[in-house]
Design a protein around this motif. Structure first.
Motif, PDB file in Angstrom:
ATOM      1  N   ALA A  58      -3.352 -54.107  54.010  1.00 48.28           N
ATOM      2  CA  ALA A  58      -4.528 -54.473  53.697  1.00 48.28           C
ATOM      3  C   ALA A  58      -5.136 -53.593  52.696  1.00 48.28           C
ATOM      4  CB  ALA A  58      -5.266 -54.775  54.993  1.00 48.28           C
ATOM      5  N   VAL A  59      -4.754 -52.144  52.767  1.00 47.69           N
ATOM      6  CA  VAL A  59      -5.416 -51.179  51.969  1.00 47.69           C
ATOM      7  C   VAL A  59      -4.889 -51.646  50.523  1.00 47.69           C
ATOM      8  CG1 VAL A  59      -5.704 -48.962  51.310  1.00 47.69           C
ATOM      9  CG2 VAL A  59      -5.999 -49.536  53.699  1.00 47.69           C
ATOM     10  N   VAL A  60      -3.567 -51.824  50.451  1.00 49.01           N
ATOM     11  CA  VAL A  60      -2.870 -52.087  49.199  1.00 49.01           C
ATOM     12  C   VAL A  60      -3.553 -53.097  48.538  1.00 49.01           C
ATOM     13  CG1 VAL A  60      -0.634 -52.631  48.031  1.00 49.01           C
ATOM     14  CG2 VAL A  60      -0.974 -50.633  49.610  1.00 49.01           C
ATOM     15  N   MET A  61      -3.631 -54.323  49.218  1.00 45.66           N
ATOM     16  CA  MET A  61      -4.130 -55.534  48.665  1.00 45.66           C
ATOM     17  C   MET A  61      -5.468 -55.381  48.331  1.00 45.66           C
ATOM     18  SD  MET A  61      -2.790 -58.320  51.829  1.00 45.66           S
ATOM     19  CE  MET A  61      -3.556 -59.892  50.960  1.00 45.66           C
ATOM     20  N   ALA A  62      -6.276 -54.641  48.908  1.00 43.71           N
ATOM     21  CA  ALA A  62      -8.001 -54.423  48.754  1.00 43.71           C
ATOM     22  C   ALA A  62      -7.673 -53.456  47.373  1.00 43.71           C
ATOM     23  CB  ALA A  62      -8.610 -53.749  49.693  1.00 43.71           C
ATOM     24  N   GLY A  63      -6.648 -52.629  47.218  1.00 45.10           N
ATOM     25  CA  GLY A  63      -6.787 -51.917  45.945  1.00 45.10           C
ATOM     26  C   GLY A  63      -6.471 -52.517  44.653  1.00 45.10           C
ATOM     27  N   ILE A  64      -5.517 -53.666  44.815  1.00 42.89           N
ATOM     28  CA  ILE A  64      -5.302 -54.361  43.741  1.00 42.89           C
ATOM     29  C   ILE A  64      -6.279 -55.519  43.352  1.00 42.89           C
ATOM     30  CG2 ILE A  64      -3.549 -56.504  42.979  1.00 42.89           C
ATOM     31  CD1 ILE A  64      -1.527 -55.186  44.834  1.00 42.89           C
ATOM     32  N   VAL A  65      -7.002 -56.001  44.331  1.00 39.43           N
ATOM     33  CA  VAL A  65      -8.326 -56.764  44.114  1.00 39.43           C
ATOM     34  C   VAL A  65      -9.378 -55.988  43.238  1.00 39.43           C
ATOM     35  CG1 VAL A  65      -9.972 -58.125  45.064  1.00 39.43           C
ATOM     36  CG2 VAL A  65      -7.753 -58.111  45.918  1.00 39.43           C
ATOM     37  N   ALA A  66      -9.654 -54.704  43.511  1.00 38.45           N
ATOM     38  CA  ALA A  66     -10.691 -53.786  43.144  1.00 38.45           C
ATOM     39  C   ALA A  66     -10.218 -53.588  41.560  1.00 38.45           C
ATOM     40  CB  ALA A  66     -10.987 -52.598  43.941  1.00 38.45           C
ATOM     41  N   GLY A  67      -8.799 -53.349  41.527  1.00 39.93           N
ATOM     42  CA  GLY A  67      -8.272 -53.034  40.211  1.00 39.93           C
ATOM     43  C   GLY A  67      -8.341 -54.266  39.295  1.00 39.93           C
ATOM     44  N   ILE A  68      -8.386 -55.410  39.724  1.00 34.70           N
ATOM     45  CA  ILE A  68      -8.453 -56.486  38.808  1.00 34.70           C
ATOM     46  C   ILE A  68      -9.794 -56.357  38.027  1.00 34.70           C
ATOM     47  CG2 ILE A  68      -8.552 -59.104  38.350  1.00 34.70           C
ATOM     48  CD1 ILE A  68      -6.579 -59.312  40.709  1.00 34.70           C
ATOM     49  N   GLY A  69     -10.893 -56.362  38.967  1.00 38.45           N
ATOM     50  CA  GLY A  69     -12.378 -55.945  38.434  1.00 38.45           C
ATOM     51  C   GLY A  69     -12.433 -54.918  37.537  1.00 38.45           C
ATOM     52  N   GLY A  70     -11.837 -53.659  37.887  1.00 39.12           N
ATOM     53  CA  GLY A  70     -11.957 -52.702  37.263  1.00 39.12           C
ATOM     54  C   GLY A  70     -11.404 -52.680  35.774  1.00 39.12           C
ATOM     55  N   ALA A  71     -10.067 -53.404  35.589  1.00 39.93           N
ATOM     56  CA  ALA A  71      -9.525 -53.707  34.097  1.00 39.93           C
ATOM     57  C   ALA A  71     -10.584 -54.576  33.449  1.00 39.93           C
ATOM     58  CB  ALA A  71      -8.153 -54.264  34.605  1.00 39.93           C
ATOM     59  N   LEU A  72     -11.171 -55.472  34.085  1.00 40.70           N
ATOM     60  CA  LEU A  72     -11.796 -56.676  33.293  1.00 40.70           C
ATOM     61  C   LEU A  72     -13.139 -55.954  33.022  1.00 40.70           C
ATOM     62  CD1 LEU A  72     -11.698 -59.637  35.745  1.00 40.70           C
ATOM     63  CD2 LEU A  72     -10.904 -59.524  33.326  1.00 40.70           C
ATOM     64  N   TYR A  73     -13.619 -54.713  33.668  1.00 40.87           N
ATOM     65  CA  TYR A  73     -14.535 -54.304  33.421  1.00 40.87           C
ATOM     66  C   TYR A  73     -14.649 -53.450  32.164  1.00 40.87           C
ATOM     67  CZ  TYR A  73     -18.429 -50.916  33.420  1.00 40.87           C
ATOM     68  OH  TYR A  73     -19.494 -50.081  33.233  1.00 40.87           O
ATOM     69  N   ALA A  74     -13.515 -52.556  32.020  1.00 39.89           N
ATOM     70  CA  ALA A  74     -13.157 -51.623  31.132  1.00 39.89           C
ATOM     71  C   ALA A  74     -13.269 -52.586  29.814  1.00 39.89           C
ATOM     72  CB  ALA A  74     -12.030 -51.141  31.201  1.00 39.89           C
ATOM     73  N   HIS A  75     -12.715 -53.690  29.701  1.00 36.81           N
ATOM     74  CA  HIS A  75     -12.472 -54.400  28.515  1.00 36.81           C
ATOM     75  C   HIS A  75     -13.556 -54.919  27.971  1.00 36.81           C
ATOM     76  CE1 HIS A  75      -8.380 -53.609  29.346  1.00 36.81           C
ATOM     77  NE2 HIS A  75      -8.021 -53.914  28.008  1.00 36.81           N
ATOM     78  N   LEU A  76     -14.650 -55.482  29.029  1.00 37.79           N
ATOM     79  CA  LEU A  76     -16.051 -56.023  28.473  1.00 37.79           C
ATOM     80  C   LEU A  76     -16.954 -54.885  28.023  1.00 37.79           C
ATOM     81  CD1 LEU A  76     -17.631 -58.534  28.335  1.00 37.79           C
ATOM     82  CD2 LEU A  76     -18.677 -57.870  30.598  1.00 37.79           C
ATOM     83  N   ALA A  77     -16.816 -53.830  28.774  1.00 38.76           N
ATOM     84  CA  ALA A  77     -17.829 -52.605  28.311  1.00 38.76           C
ATOM     85  C   ALA A  77     -17.268 -51.846  27.224  1.00 38.76           C
ATOM     86  CB  ALA A  77     -17.803 -51.664  29.499  1.00 38.76           C
ATOM     87  N   THR A  78     -15.839 -51.983  26.681  1.00 33.13           N
ATOM     88  CA  THR A  78     -15.177 -51.042  25.780  1.00 33.13           C
ATOM     89  C   THR A  78     -15.349 -49.780  26.007  1.00 33.13           C
ATOM     90  OG1 THR A  78     -16.949 -50.958  24.181  1.00 33.13           O
ATOM     91  CG2 THR A  78     -15.639 -52.946  24.304  1.00 33.13           C
ATOM     92  N   TYR A  79     -16.210 -49.163  27.069  1.00 34.11           N
ATOM     93  CA  TYR A  79     -16.288 -47.722  27.175  1.00 34.11           C
ATOM     94  C   TYR A  79     -16.349 -47.453  28.553  1.00 34.11           C
ATOM     95  CZ  TYR A  79     -19.093 -43.326  27.420  1.00 34.11           C
ATOM     96  OH  TYR A  79     -19.166 -42.128  27.641  1.00 34.11           O
ATOM     97  N   VAL A  80     -15.633 -46.427  29.200  1.00 34.62           N
ATOM     98  CA  VAL A  80     -15.945 -46.130  30.557  1.00 34.62           C
ATOM     99  C   VAL A  80     -15.951 -44.592  30.586  1.00 34.62           C
ATOM    100  CG1 VAL A  80     -14.644 -47.969  31.480  1.00 34.62           C
ATOM    101  CG2 VAL A  80     -13.421 -45.762  31.004  1.00 34.62           C
ATOM    102  N   GLU A  81     -16.857 -44.068  31.569  1.00 30.73           N
ATOM    103  CA  GLU A  81     -16.925 -42.678  31.709  1.00 30.73           C
ATOM    104  C   GLU A  81     -16.869 -42.691  33.166  1.00 30.73           C
ATOM    105  OE1 GLU A  81     -20.584 -41.263  30.364  1.00 30.73           O
ATOM    106  OE2 GLU A  81     -21.638 -42.929  31.025  1.00 30.73           O
ATOM    107  N   PRO A  82     -16.377 -41.335  33.742  1.00 29.97           N
ATOM    108  CA  PRO A  82     -16.474 -40.928  35.211  1.00 29.97           C
ATOM    109  C   PRO A  82     -17.554 -41.150  36.001  1.00 29.97           C
ATOM    110  CG  PRO A  82     -15.391 -39.337  34.008  1.00 29.97           C
ATOM    111  CD  PRO A  82     -16.244 -40.161  33.014  1.00 29.97           C
ATOM    112  N   LYS A  83     -18.658 -41.225  35.486  1.00 27.25           N
ATOM    113  CA  LYS A  83     -20.014 -41.218  36.427  1.00 27.25           C
ATOM    114  C   LYS A  83     -20.263 -42.595  36.799  1.00 27.25           C
ATOM    115  CE  LYS A  83     -23.811 -41.431  32.957  1.00 27.25           C
ATOM    116  NZ  LYS A  83     -24.192 -40.303  32.171  1.00 27.25           N
TER     117      LYS A  83
END
Lengths: 303, 258
Positions: free
Chosen positions: A192-217
């Protein structure tokens, strides 16, 4: 469709839905994670590095981001799933803060066309331009987000009707009793934790490409807390629950400008009230049970 | 069938079991009686693999199962109906029954359906409530559901921890009738009880557990019910295997008479 404001809001709702679903999946197995933003972040950086620095195509970058997030989740899961309740929550929070602080000092840059590209510690990671370089419009990208969200949501709906989904719910209700049915609870929780990680990961990848800029904060604990709250508001009886939570928060509170200044006050109040009157959210298990009964009744009446 | 040899278990520094020897014969109803805090539930949890023993061995059908995981123990053919936490409250009756058969659901779906039909024949009340949430059932119905779910695993040995706890007398009688029926149909039963009166009526063999040690082992007729009840409820302290009712020894704990 050229209302860029509307497209931006809808895109945000779509991307945040992934992390909400991720936290929801863990709530279903009875674990509260304050750290799903870590997998969102790992994938945002991972996919950004893949497309902007290694020149991978965008679809491969998204896949890579999700896989890296899944691998990170496995690393977290193995030592932490045996922890109970609060201890698991604290462990995930600590891990997420650790990831954020690592990105504060993580520098890995290469020169492309005379410019340095790549994560530069707390200055962030600029020019993740894959979607603009390949001329994907904002509207088309929104369709990509919702296409992927539909795939993930269908996956959740299938899961909820499957043997695995039923086992996840059993673990959420009573892990010891589940173990007594001959099922290896630890193994299912890691899954379950791995599946949840993958699902969050899809969102993160989409976010980075839409924003074109990511920073830790960006990936601070408030992102994870919101992700949790969405499931708790919308309900833990169905995967539509967290989506309702996202729609209420971003669609209503953040987007209606008249009240957007009070967003956190209203949102916090809403969470507090719901935790008292409906501790498992609007669409909780009992509500879903009732709805399914009504639905069956309707079908019977039709025939 | 089930052999327990010198089992000791502890919570931190507190020893709950201090070398328990016990034998459950195949085909019978074996009963474990004892006062609160004697270690009955601890023993059940240790057999089921939820607690790890400090010393001693547990073997089932001549195979050592000491220290096995709970799922491993279930796979070997032992099902436990635990005390208090009986059912998955937010799942309906049917789903609870299926939950008991997950180990073989992938391969033998039609067999599982057959078993459900069989269980519904035995417990018609559960069939009536098949789509009802388990948490909304009455205490007796939840106990029935817990037994029914345990049967779904097709256990060779069914262990039950205080099945009469908190139930009305009529319901208790019904539960004990079910236990006898199950045993007549070939399931070996190992029962932990405080209700000595009912337990002694169905048991083939019983043990008394006091302060973490077995202090009596024998057939129901061998010890007067009065003596059993006095020990099981009042816990007069360890008296090593003494079938006779009165040894003329002063009790360790003197209770005010009246």
């Amino acid at each position: 469709m050229d209302d860029i404001y509307l497209i931006t809001i809808l895109s945000n709702i779509g991307m945040i839905s992934f992390i909400a679903l991720s936290a929801y999946l863990l709530l279903v197995v009875g674990e509260i994670s304050f750290g799903q933003q870590a997998f969102f972040a790992v994938s945002a950086y991972g996919s950004g590095i893949a497309t902007a620095m290694w020149g991978w195509p965008i679809w491969l970058g998204l896949l890579w981001g999700a896989l890296v997030a899944g691998a990170a989740a496995l690393v977290v899961a193995i030592p932490t799933v045996r922890l109970r309740g609060l201890y698991f929550s604290v462990a995930t929070l600590a891990f997420a803060e650790m990831v954020r602080l690592i990105f504060e000092i993580f520098t890995y840059q290469v020169e492309i066309d005379g410019e340095l590209v790549g994560p530069d510690g707390s200055d962030g990671f600029r020019d993740i331009r894959a979607i603009y370089d390949s001329n994907v419009s904002a509207f088309e990208y929104m369709l990509i987000i919702y296409g992927l969200l539909a795939v993930v949501l269908i996956g959740f709906l299938i899961l909820e009707r499957s043997r695995l989904g039923a086992i996840f719910r059993m673990i959420g209700e009573d892990p010891m009793l589940t173990e007594m049915q001959g099922l290896n609870v630890t193994k299912y929780k890691i899954l379950a934790v791995v599946m949840a990680g993958i699902v969050a990961g899809i969102g993160g990848a989409l976010y980075a490409h839409l924003a074109t800029y990511v920073e830790p904060k960006i990936f601070n604990v408030m992102l994870g807390v919101h992700a949790l709250a969405y499931g708790l508001i919308g309900g833990l009886g169905t995967a539509f629950g967290p989506l309702i939570g996202v729609a209420i928060d971003i669609g209503l509170l953040e987007s209606i400008r008249a009240i957007s200044g009070y967003r956190m006050i209203v949102f916090g109040g809403l969470v507090a009230v719901l935790l008292i009157v409906r501790p498992r959210g609007l669409l909780d298990e009992a509500a879903m049970h009732w709805l399914r009964g009504r639905w069956r009744g309707l079908i019977r009446a039709e025939n | 069938m089930l052999e327990i040899d010198g089992i000791a278990a502890a919570y931190g520094n507190i020893e709950a079991l201090r070398g328990v020897d016990l034998l459950v014969e195949e085909g019978g109803i074996t009963c474990l009686l004892g006062p609160n805090g004697a270690g009955k539930t601890t023993l059940m949890m240790t057999i089921a693999g939820i607690l790890k023993p400090r010393r001693g061995t547990i073997s089932f059908l001549d195979r050592n199962i000491t220290g096995m995981t709970p799922s491993g123990v279930v796979r070997r053919g032992i099902a436990l109906v635990p005390e208090n936490r009986l059912v998955f409250p937010d799942m309906n009756v049917h789903e609870n029954l299926v939950a008991g058969a997950y180990l073989r659901l992938g391969k033998r779906k039609s067999q599982v359906q057959q078993d459900i039909d069989h269980v519904f024949e035995r417990f018609p009340r559960l069939q009536e409530r098949s789509k009802q949430m388990a948490g909304t059932l009455s205490g007796g119905e939840q106990q029935m559901l817990a037994v029914a779910r345990a049967l779904m695993a097709r256990p060779k040995l069914l262990m039950m921890d205080e099945p009469s706890l908190g139930l009305a007398p009529l319901v208790v009688e019904e539960i004990f009738r079910i236990i006898s029926d199950l045993n007549a149909d070939g399931t070996t039963i190992f029962l932990v009880e405080q209700n000595a009166h009912m337990a002694l009526q169905v048991a083939d063999h019983f043990f008394l557990l006091e302060q973490g040690q077995v202090t009596f082992s024998g057939k129901p007729g061998q010890l007067s019910e009065h003596e059993v009840i006095q020990r099981a409820y009042l816990g007069k302290g360890p008296q090593r295997n003494q079938p006779a009712a009165d040894q003329g020894r002063p009790d360790r704990t003197t209770l005010p008479s009246g």
